[in-house]
Design a protein around this motif. Sequence first.
Motif, PDB file in Angstrom:
ATOM      1  N   LYS A  21      52.050  38.983  38.107  1.00 50.45           N
ATOM      2  CA  LYS A  21      51.523  37.750  37.518  1.00 50.45           C
ATOM      3  C   LYS A  21      50.260  38.026  36.702  1.00 50.45           C
ATOM      4  O   LYS A  21      49.432  38.856  37.060  1.00 50.45           O
ATOM      5  CB  LYS A  21      51.220  36.738  38.613  1.00 50.45           C
ATOM      6  CG  LYS A  21      52.448  36.319  39.400  1.00 50.45           C
ATOM      7  CD  LYS A  21      52.484  34.832  39.530  1.00 50.45           C
ATOM      8  CE  LYS A  21      53.683  34.367  40.295  1.00 50.45           C
ATOM      9  NZ  LYS A  21      54.872  34.222  39.538  1.00 50.45           N
ATOM     10  N   ALA A  22      50.134  37.289  35.606  1.00 52.00           N
ATOM     11  CA  ALA A  22      49.000  37.458  34.694  1.00 52.00           C
ATOM     12  C   ALA A  22      47.668  37.244  35.409  1.00 52.00           C
ATOM     13  O   ALA A  22      46.718  37.999  35.200  1.00 52.00           O
ATOM     14  CB  ALA A  22      49.138  36.504  33.512  1.00 52.00           C
ATOM     15  N   GLY A  23      47.617  36.248  36.262  1.00 50.44           N
ATOM     16  CA  GLY A  23      46.368  35.925  36.943  1.00 50.44           C
ATOM     17  C   GLY A  23      45.821  37.050  37.793  1.00 50.44           C
ATOM     18  O   GLY A  23      44.603  37.204  37.915  1.00 50.44           O
ATOM     19  N   THR A  24      46.707  37.837  38.385  1.00 47.04           N
ATOM     20  CA  THR A  24      46.237  38.944  39.218  1.00 47.04           C
ATOM     21  C   THR A  24      45.791  40.137  38.377  1.00 47.04           C
ATOM     22  O   THR A  24      45.065  40.996  38.869  1.00 47.04           O
ATOM     23  CB  THR A  24      47.319  39.403  40.222  1.00 47.04           C
ATOM     24  OG1 THR A  24      48.438  39.925  39.508  1.00 47.04           O
ATOM     25  CG2 THR A  24      47.757  38.265  41.128  1.00 47.04           C
ATOM     26  N   LEU A  25      46.210  40.180  37.111  1.00 45.39           N
ATOM     27  CA  LEU A  25      45.836  41.289  36.230  1.00 45.39           C
ATOM     28  C   LEU A  25      44.550  41.025  35.441  1.00 45.39           C
ATOM     29  O   LEU A  25      43.937  41.958  34.926  1.00 45.39           O
ATOM     30  CB  LEU A  25      46.984  41.589  35.263  1.00 45.39           C
ATOM     31  CG  LEU A  25      48.220  42.200  35.912  1.00 45.39           C
ATOM     32  CD1 LEU A  25      49.382  42.205  34.934  1.00 45.39           C
ATOM     33  CD2 LEU A  25      47.923  43.603  36.409  1.00 45.39           C
ATOM     34  N   ILE A  26      44.143  39.778  35.353  1.00 46.23           N
ATOM     35  CA  ILE A  26      42.948  39.438  34.580  1.00 46.23           C
ATOM     36  C   ILE A  26      41.715  40.221  35.054  1.00 46.23           C
ATOM     37  O   ILE A  26      41.012  40.798  34.220  1.00 46.23           O
ATOM     38  CB  ILE A  26      42.711  37.919  34.553  1.00 46.23           C
ATOM     39  CG1 ILE A  26      43.755  37.264  33.631  1.00 46.23           C
ATOM     40  CG2 ILE A  26      41.291  37.576  34.100  1.00 46.23           C
ATOM     41  CD1 ILE A  26      43.744  35.750  33.635  1.00 46.23           C
ATOM     42  N   PRO A  27      41.435  40.297  36.364  1.00 48.69           N
ATOM     43  CA  PRO A  27      40.252  41.062  36.781  1.00 48.69           C
ATOM     44  C   PRO A  27      40.299  42.537  36.347  1.00 48.69           C
ATOM     45  O   PRO A  27      39.260  43.094  35.963  1.00 48.69           O
ATOM     46  CB  PRO A  27      40.259  40.943  38.310  1.00 48.69           C
ATOM     47  CG  PRO A  27      41.024  39.689  38.582  1.00 48.69           C
ATOM     48  CD  PRO A  27      42.066  39.614  37.493  1.00 48.69           C
ATOM     49  N   LEU A  28      41.470  43.134  36.374  1.00 49.84           N
ATOM     50  CA  LEU A  28      41.602  44.523  35.939  1.00 49.84           C
ATOM     51  C   LEU A  28      41.277  44.654  34.452  1.00 49.84           C
ATOM     52  O   LEU A  28      40.509  45.541  34.048  1.00 49.84           O
ATOM     53  CB  LEU A  28      43.010  45.050  36.213  1.00 49.84           C
ATOM     54  CG  LEU A  28      43.318  46.440  35.655  1.00 49.84           C
ATOM     55  CD1 LEU A  28      42.428  47.502  36.310  1.00 49.84           C
ATOM     56  CD2 LEU A  28      44.795  46.776  35.853  1.00 49.84           C
ATOM     57  N   PHE A  29      41.831  43.772  33.634  1.00 51.52           N
ATOM     58  CA  PHE A  29      41.592  43.862  32.198  1.00 51.52           C
ATOM     59  C   PHE A  29      40.152  43.481  31.840  1.00 51.52           C
ATOM     60  O   PHE A  29      39.600  44.011  30.874  1.00 51.52           O
ATOM     61  CB  PHE A  29      42.629  43.053  31.420  1.00 51.52           C
ATOM     62  CG  PHE A  29      43.919  43.803  31.271  1.00 51.52           C
ATOM     63  CD1 PHE A  29      44.154  44.600  30.158  1.00 51.52           C
ATOM     64  CD2 PHE A  29      44.892  43.762  32.259  1.00 51.52           C
ATOM     65  CE1 PHE A  29      45.328  45.327  30.028  1.00 51.52           C
ATOM     66  CE2 PHE A  29      46.069  44.482  32.144  1.00 51.52           C
ATOM     67  CZ  PHE A  29      46.288  45.266  31.023  1.00 51.52           C
TER      68      PHE A  29
END
Length: 140
Positions: A21-29
């Motif tokens: 899911k996009a939301g879980t990847l936002i902190p990484l990016f």
Amino acid sequence: MTKTPEELYKEGLERYKAGEKAGTLIPLFKKITDHSPKSSSSWISLSWLYLLEKKHKSAHKAAKKGFKLNPDDPQGRINLALAMLEIGEKGVRPHVEKAQQMIMADKDWLKEIQNNIKDGFDRRGEWPNLDRIKEWLFDI
């Protein structure tokens, strides 16, 4: 051993392609852009993740940074135009027209943009402003 921003970006992209899911990847990016603030692809990817999560102001901010770093990336222009539509900002058409010129001149970019638009609909469902962008890009 600490991973480089490039390694983190590759990992994030693989996780995204695997369906995370996009939301879980936002902190990484966000972390990647913090450590590598001149990486246009990282800003462009972050803006897309924000768009998928309907965080339009954050998407606009990230898309503007990606565009400033690399105005010759059609996905960056598309993300910026889409974020502008979502927040009601004017001046969308020139970005779409330039992106259209770029993707029509390069089959690889064309395929990538078509796949990204399909992915956007698959992940977010109904998305009127992405529909508008798609029409502007491909209904010649």
